[in-house]
Design a protein around this motif. Structure first.
Motif: not given
Ligand code: GLU
Length: 442
Positions: A5, A7-9, A41, A183, A187, A201, A205
């Protein structure tokens, strides 16, 4: 089956830094014949904007990075409610009441005392009475996840064996004072529910990963695989963060960067493989290998990208640009020839407009005072030689050379400038038949 995936904010426009996880997750899913999820997100209601969600879709569409499933966290609040209730019941979530200022101060003291600035779990010692008093003062609880103070390790798809000692990590806040979920929790719920197998990512992170692995386990699930890519830096090795605002996908698109050039570039950044233009997505997928990525920072060079963009254009077949040429005002009947003549002379497809204008007669002839007589003579000669063919230029300049004694640049450049209004461009012998059109239509 592989499930990845991106998963941008939706709190801003996507930039080249966001493109890396988007592309690597997409490539990994496609290479393995798996599923690629676009997950928005958007639990931070204050900062998330619908216009950015639309822009994210548009940017990915532009790049041809299609998704098989679309999800958004704001639609899954009930799931996060249930997950946090379960964690509370297991005493893995505890309420804390410190304000940001109090926490800052506490960290300052810890640093001064030479201790790591890790949350001291003071909230765990609060009695029911303490909590009632704090709430009576108008404080609202935020909720922290109680970490096991142990080393968490995983076999990272890029970094290899990676470990984080959670004894030196603060218990992460999963629920804010206002009840909003962070998140970190959402997540994990999503990755579990959607069957995500691999999370690729940025290395910013890595600590999150250790805490999320604990959350996966606390929720009775198994963690996904993880791979952390290095972060982008400027070509000279300095931080790119200040420039990211100008390196949005939108601004690159508007600056004439071609999707395949950008993708070819980004798919190789951070590997030691040479940067090469790829013709299409299939070629990009075939050349993708996550294990080629290393831990060294990936240097992003605007000039290197521009050079690759130009290279991509120089070999682009007419069929792929026909629509764009038409939109730029290039007449259909000459468009294919026009493309073969100018493609080596442009850096971005946007430059086509300038050449189309020249073709259509929008030229301010550049004639130096001392060349006036020569240019007038040459124009008469050229007029007499109509219709212009691929041979005309060499015949006419040959005759002019013999008559005027001019040669080289003095012979050609005044004519190029008079006919095109610029000092650079394609071979005049090839360009001339295209310019004739404007005289006919004038
Ligand atoms: N929304 C998170 C971010 O943009 C996603 C990180 C992740 O891939 O888990 O940083």
């Amino acid at each position: 089956m592989t499930v990845t995936r991106f998963a941008p904010s939706p709190t801003g426009r996507l930039h080249v830094g966001n493109l890396r996880p988007a592309l690597l997750n997409w490539l990994h899913a496609r290479k393995e014949g798996g599923t690629f999820i676009l997950r928005i997100d958007d639990t931070d209601a204050e900062r998330s904007r619908e216009e950015y969600v639309d822009a994210i879709r548009r940017d990915l569409d532009w790049l041809g990075l299609g998704w098989d499933r679309f999800e958004r966290q704001s639609a899954r609040m009930e799931r996060y409610d249930a997950a946090s209730d379960a964690l509370r019941a297991d005493e893995r979530l505890y309420p804390a009441y410190e304000t940001a200022t109090e926490l800052d101060l506490r960290r300052k003291y810890q640093r001064q005392a030479g201790k790591p600035p890790v949350y001291d779990r003071a909230a765990l010692k609060l009695s029911d009475d303490d909590r009632a008093r704090l709430e009576g003062e108008g404080r609202r609880a935020h909720w922290r996840f109680l970490l096991d103070r142990e080393r968490v390790s995983w076999d990272d798809g890029i970094r290899g064996e990676t470990a984080v000692d959670c004894a030196s990590v603060s218990d992460p806040v999963l629920i804010r004072e206002d009840g909003g979920y962070l998140y970190t929790l959402c997540s994990v719920c999503d990755d579990l529910d959607f069957g995500v197998t691999d999370v690729i990512r940025g290395e910013d992170h890595v600590t999150n990963t250790a805490t999320q692995i604990q959350i996966f386990r606390a929720m009775g699930g198994s963690p996904t695989g993880f791979a952390h890519h290095s972060l982008l830096v400027d070509a000279d090795g300095s931080s790119l963060s200040k420039r990211l605002g100008s390196l949005t996908l939108e601004s690159l698109r508007e600056g004439g960067i071609e999707p395949m050039a950008l993708l070819s570039y980004m798919a190789r950044l951070g590997t030691s493989d040479p940067v090469e233009p790829r013709a299409d997505h299939a070629e990009l997928i075939a050349g993708f290998d996550l294990s080629r990525f290393g831990r060294a920072p990936a240097r992003f060079g605007t000039e290197e990208l521009a050079a690759l963009n130009a290279k991509t254009l120089h070999t682009k077949p007419y069929s792929e640009v026909a629509d764009r040429l038409r939109a730029a005002g290039v007449p259909n009947e000459v468009a294919e020839h026009f493309w073969s003549v100018i493609r080596e002379n442009i850096e971005g497809l946007d430059d086509v407009g300038a050449w189309a204008a020249i073709l259509n007669g929008a030229v301010d002839p550049l004639v130096a005072e001392e060349d006036r007589a020569y240019v007038a003579e040459a124009m008469a000669e050229l007029d007499a030689a109509r219709p212009w063919t691929g041979e005309t230029w060499s015949h006419v300049t040959g005759a002019l050379k013999a008559r005027t004694g001019r040669k080289g640049k003095a012979l050609f450049m005044p004519l190029r400038k008079a006919l095109t209004g610029r000092a650079d461009g394609p071979d005049m012998a090839m360009l001339l038949p295209l310019l004739q059109r404007r005289e006919e239509s004038a």
